[in-house]
Design an enzyme around this catalytic site. Sequence first.
Site, short mmCIF file in Angstrom:
data_model
loop_
_atom_site.label_atom_id
_atom_site.label_comp_id
_atom_site.label_asym_id
_atom_site.label_seq_id
_atom_site.Cartn_x
_atom_site.Cartn_y
_atom_site.Cartn_z
CD GLU A 118 -4.02 1.94 -6.82
OE1 GLU A 118 -2.83 1.92 -6.52
OE2 GLU A 118 -4.50 2.95 -7.47
N GLY A 176 7.80 1.42 3.73
CA GLY A 176 6.99 0.59 4.81
C GLY A 176 7.20 1.17 6.21
CD GLU A 177 11.31 2.76 8.42
OE1 GLU A 177 11.52 3.84 9.20
OE2 GLU A 177 12.55 2.31 8.56
CG LEU A 204 -9.16 5.87 5.36
CD1 LEU A 204 -10.07 4.87 4.60
CD2 LEU A 204 -10.06 6.60 6.25
#
Length: 681
Positions: free
Chosen positions: A73, A317-318, A344
């Site tokens: 989200e 985060g990679e 996406l």
Amino acid sequence: MGRRPLALSAVSLPQRVYRLASRALATPLLGWLWWRGRREPGYRQNLRQRLGHIPIHPEQFGCIWVHAASVGEVQAVQPLLHALLQDWPAHALVVSTQTPTGAQALRAHWGERIRHVYAPIDTPGAVARFLDRLQPRLLILVERELWPEWLQQCRARALPVALVNARLAERSARGYQRWAALMRPVWPQLTVAAADAASAERLRALGVPAAQLHTTGNLKFDVAVPREGSALPPALQARTLVVAGSTHAGDESAWLSVWPALSAAHPDWLLVLVPRHPQRFDEAADNLRRSGLQSVRQSEGQPVLPQTQVLLVDAMGELMHWYRHAALCFVGGTLAPVGGHNPLEPLSLGQPVLFGPHTRNAAALFDDIEQSGAGERVQDAAALATAVQAWLRQGDAGQARADAARALMARHQGAAARTLALLQPLWWPAHTGNIGRVQRWQGDAGQSAWYDPARLPEVSARTFDPAAQRGGTALATGSGRGQALRIGDGAQGQVLRHYRRGGLVARLSDDLFWRAPAHRSRAMQEFSLLRLMRSWQLPVPEPVAASHRPVGALFYRADIVVGLIPDSSNVVQWLQRRPLEPAEWQALGRAIRQLHDRQVFHADLNAHNLLLDAQGQAWVVDFDKCDVRPREGWKQANLDRLQRSLRKEAGRVSPYHWRETDWDTLLAGYRATPARPPPGT
């Protein structure tokens, strides 16, 4: 347990039962969060916020509250947050999450620019405390976060609620139907921006009014992709990277079952596993060791050697970095029966995707990917192995799939702009120029103040002391209880008002109130409400400063400073001098209607609290004990109170140029068609 948590008469029987159940489950839920914190320490941090005890930042009162439950989200709402920041300052946006990984994703993208808090559990007390301490003007829910108590209390405060990027699978819709009695009041209060037509139709069938239901598209299509990424280390540049992102145990078991054969046939291929949740990093590493594959764990700093078959990326985060450099991308949660994660992210990089059969979380999106040629669905591990070999061997077909991925993204972009256009009426006509940063002052003996430095550079105890205000002029605003003092000079003057008791209580103490925290005191409540009304461009005075002074252990005193309305008198004072013109009575009616259109309840609407200035502009003042409240019935009672006040003064003062027909003229102004329908009501 928060403000009026046991006032059950205002809610339905199903909601009462839900409240009792939520209270009963609150302690086990907090215990579960603590237990889960053994593996993810973030769950043990800020547990008080889960009960609504968030830090109070008055400069953020009147903010837009965005709730994005977890990583998916947070990623989805990024384009909307970028769009919102064009209209709102960062300090007036607050994002809540339920998971620490969601908080980490927010900080990774925004740092400290946008404030983060943990969302309250869905009990009456926790939600009431949260709303009291945040005081938002609009709640934006992302995808499908519908909590009955949140929505009940937002409705009780006339707080608009929007559901954006709404996605509702058939199974979820059936779940809501089973709880129809509880959810029935929820649907009419929502303004919905649906991610796809199928979700919109399911929400319409559940009860969202057609006028409030719009298909705006999937926000994730608008996620901005960094133009440049970091290069791969030399050891990886010669390898063909097959990236399996956001994986769960079922995804990894399928990959590990087929990878020995694929790796043996193609030694230059390297499987890059990126698990979805950090608490599974150790589990994934153990599974790799048991598989017998040559693997390295990124966090351990081991080099990727020519014989390495699998790289485990155990960091948050990679994923986009690895998708960027992949020769093939797989979207996790699809071979595992989870429902599918965000496809996406690779598509935005021009990377087509492989995925499994479990895609219920975004079924329409995955169907579109498959039909457009931007991806392929595989049913099991055997089909996965076949597809991997085919994809990595067919150069021209691979280019066609990449072109299809880029075309798909281009075709669906623009959801953020469409969603923002849908949301703007919910805060119209508020604008950032009226949302300055409030500063706080702390004095002796616990006294505190909030103030607007643009109107008052600094405050002290003397600011709220009438004896220290030399040359101050008393302003009579009522029959005794509402006395005020004009301070300052000329048009920049201000009004200092000391809060006093009324009725029988005043005989015991005329200005002591039962002890309350500063943000719940009369002065701060009125200060915050005035800020909100000023942002709505309502005809009310500017809030300048508010003071809270504890007295002993049980009481407090309060003061407020507001901007002076130049060359103005209240209605009683005008009527003692001359009759009011019809245009002036109509202006008074329009001013009251403006407040009512915004659901602003004035607890003491009387002739002394209505002002007219020299230009005939009408103003409303003195908002002690006032609030924003839902429904319509109280509005007529407000008008009746004003009418009684006008008649009462006829027996108190003379001369008094009042005629009963003046009331009809005022009502004509009140009943005139507003310039724009009130939003979110």
